[in-house]
Design a protein around this motif. Sequence first.
Motif, PDB file in Angstrom:
ATOM      1  N   MET A 133       0.590  -1.173   0.027  1.00  0.00           N
ATOM      2  CA  MET A 133       0.323   0.311   0.001  1.00  0.00           C
ATOM      3  C   MET A 133       0.827   1.565  -0.193  1.00  0.00           C
ATOM      4  N   LEU A 134       0.535   2.482  -0.581  1.00  0.00           N
ATOM      5  CA  LEU A 134       1.170   3.413  -0.554  1.00  0.00           C
ATOM      6  C   LEU A 134       1.327   4.204   0.482  1.00  0.00           C
ATOM      7  N   LYS A 135       2.515   4.998   0.922  1.00  0.00           N
ATOM      8  CA  LYS A 135       2.911   5.322   2.674  1.00  0.00           C
ATOM      9  C   LYS A 135       3.337   6.519   2.114  1.00  0.00           C
ATOM     10  N   LEU A 136       2.144   7.532   2.973  1.00  0.00           N
ATOM     11  CA  LEU A 136       2.170   9.052   3.000  1.00  0.00           C
ATOM     12  C   LEU A 136       2.846   9.514   3.545  1.00  0.00           C
ATOM     13  N   SER A 137       4.078  10.613   3.276  1.00  0.00           N
ATOM     14  CA  SER A 137       4.167  11.789   4.076  1.00  0.00           C
ATOM     15  C   SER A 137       3.417  12.165   4.873  1.00  0.00           C
ATOM     16  N   LYS A 138       3.809  12.758   5.824  1.00  0.00           N
ATOM     17  CA  LYS A 138       2.956  13.379   6.487  1.00  0.00           C
ATOM     18  C   LYS A 138       2.278  14.912   5.567  1.00  0.00           C
ATOM     19  N   THR A 139       1.281  15.380   5.674  1.00  0.00           N
ATOM     20  CA  THR A 139       0.505  15.950   5.112  1.00  0.00           C
ATOM     21  C   THR A 139      -0.117  17.385   5.801  1.00  0.00           C
ATOM     22  N   THR A 140      -0.195  18.365   4.814  1.00  0.00           N
ATOM     23  CA  THR A 140      -1.348  19.797   5.388  1.00  0.00           C
ATOM     24  C   THR A 140      -1.969  20.287   5.043  1.00  0.00           C
ATOM     25  N   PRO A 141      -2.470  21.288   5.079  1.00  0.00           N
ATOM     26  CA  PRO A 141      -3.317  21.904   4.179  1.00  0.00           C
ATOM     27  C   PRO A 141      -2.781  22.964   2.839  1.00  0.00           C
ATOM     28  N   TYR A 142      -1.355  22.986   3.491  1.00  0.00           N
ATOM     29  CA  TYR A 142      -0.432  23.510   2.203  1.00  0.00           C
ATOM     30  C   TYR A 142       0.286  22.338   1.563  1.00  0.00           C
ATOM     31  N   ILE A 143       0.556  21.682   1.407  1.00  0.00           N
ATOM     32  CA  ILE A 143       1.558  20.168   1.507  1.00  0.00           C
ATOM     33  C   ILE A 143      -0.129  19.052   1.337  1.00  0.00           C
ATOM     34  N   TYR A 144      -0.840  18.606  -0.031  1.00  0.00           N
ATOM     35  CA  TYR A 144      -1.383  17.678   0.431  1.00  0.00           C
ATOM     36  C   TYR A 144      -1.260  17.421  -1.088  1.00  0.00           C
ATOM     37  N   VAL A 145      -2.290  15.621  -1.212  1.00  0.00           N
ATOM     38  CA  VAL A 145      -2.290  15.036  -2.029  1.00  0.00           C
ATOM     39  C   VAL A 145      -3.479  15.674  -3.453  1.00  0.00           C
ATOM     40  N   SER A 146      -3.151  15.922  -4.538  1.00  0.00           N
ATOM     41  CA  SER A 146      -3.954  15.734  -5.352  1.00  0.00           C
ATOM     42  C   SER A 146      -3.304  15.597  -6.994  1.00  0.00           C
ATOM     43  N   SER A 147      -3.819  15.964  -8.005  1.00  0.00           N
ATOM     44  CA  SER A 147      -3.987  15.081  -9.046  1.00  0.00           C
ATOM     45  C   SER A 147      -4.525  14.065  -9.379  1.00  0.00           C
ATOM     46  N   ILE A 148      -4.270  12.404  -9.557  1.00  0.00           N
ATOM     47  CA  ILE A 148      -4.943  11.596 -10.150  1.00  0.00           C
ATOM     48  C   ILE A 148      -5.655  10.812  -9.098  1.00  0.00           C
ATOM     49  N   LEU A 149      -3.850  11.061  -7.876  1.00  0.00           N
ATOM     50  CA  LEU A 149      -4.013  10.367  -7.040  1.00  0.00           C
ATOM     51  C   LEU A 149      -5.387  11.176  -6.193  1.00  0.00           C
ATOM     52  N   ALA A 150      -5.488  12.034  -5.849  1.00  0.00           N
ATOM     53  CA  ALA A 150      -6.872  12.334  -5.172  1.00  0.00           C
ATOM     54  C   ALA A 150      -8.302  11.898  -6.076  1.00  0.00           C
ATOM     55  N   LEU A 151      -8.051  11.866  -7.120  1.00  0.00           N
ATOM     56  CA  LEU A 151      -9.091  11.822  -8.100  1.00  0.00           C
ATOM     57  C   LEU A 151      -9.389  10.028  -8.043  1.00  0.00           C
ATOM     58  N   ASN A 152      -8.901   9.370  -7.320  1.00  0.00           N
ATOM     59  CA  ASN A 152      -8.854   8.268  -7.280  1.00  0.00           C
ATOM     60  C   ASN A 152      -9.202   8.129  -5.944  1.00  0.00           C
ATOM     61  N   ILE A 153     -10.178   8.887  -4.853  1.00  0.00           N
ATOM     62  CA  ILE A 153     -10.179   8.756  -3.741  1.00  0.00           C
ATOM     63  C   ILE A 153     -11.796   8.906  -3.385  1.00  0.00           C
ATOM     64  N   ILE A 154     -12.721   8.228  -2.826  1.00  0.00           N
ATOM     65  CA  ILE A 154     -14.034   8.250  -2.987  1.00  0.00           C
ATOM     66  C   ILE A 154     -14.671   9.714  -2.649  1.00  0.00           C
ATOM     67  N   SER A 155     -15.782   9.503  -3.129  1.00  0.00           N
ATOM     68  CA  SER A 155     -16.342  10.810  -2.973  1.00  0.00           C
ATOM     69  C   SER A 155     -17.191  10.303  -3.183  1.00  0.00           C
ATOM     70  N   PRO A 156     -18.276  11.952  -2.131  1.00  0.00           N
ATOM     71  CA  PRO A 156     -19.878  11.403  -1.666  1.00  0.00           C
ATOM     72  C   PRO A 156     -20.610  11.915  -3.048  1.00  0.00           C
ATOM     73  N   GLU A 157     -19.902  12.618  -4.144  1.00  0.00           N
ATOM     74  CA  GLU A 157     -20.013  13.273  -5.021  1.00  0.00           C
ATOM     75  C   GLU A 157     -20.637  11.654  -6.067  1.00  0.00           C
ATOM     76  N   HIS A 158     -19.824  11.140  -5.851  1.00  0.00           N
ATOM     77  CA  HIS A 158     -19.651   9.998  -7.222  1.00  0.00           C
ATOM     78  C   HIS A 158     -19.079  10.480  -8.190  1.00  0.00           C
ATOM     79  N   THR A 159     -17.876  10.951  -8.210  1.00  0.00           N
ATOM     80  CA  THR A 159     -17.072  11.735  -8.885  1.00  0.00           C
ATOM     81  C   THR A 159     -15.752  11.214  -8.750  1.00  0.00           C
TER      82      THR A 159
END
Length: 156
Positions: A1-27
Amino acid sequence: MLKLSKTTPYIYVSSILALNIISPEHTGDWHSSVYWEHPEYSKLDLWIFGEGQKFNTNYFLGELGIIDGTERLNQMGYYQEYTPVWIADHPRAFTDMLCISVFHSGITDTLILDDWFPGIEDKERVYKVISVLERKLEKRQFDLLQKWKSRNPIAD
């Protein structure tokens, strides 16, 4: 499994990796978990955005759309050592990708809004983020974004 370093509101997961996280809107593209389950495919320098990272759109968007994604990841069966896990919601993640794709390459036809956001309401959420972005663009960037928007309207 992918292990992430510490994130903050200014250093965060984005792009296709974030788009592969479920969302309530099912997008997004969350039917594919290859990035999360096979770390060898992951290039974190492409998917961790923010201060001190390869890609940083904070100047344009600040903390807009950056959320605590810990619970979403846990629902998918992914538990990270460092919590909370800050992620871009889907409209922000898409807009981050758009910034990188369009502004860095000048190519406006590779990211298709319909691929990730099927509903009009979903597209409107993306356009709301884009409207914040537009206010801070240079003319060349603004023109490229308008070209992209002409190919990706909210409604057909």
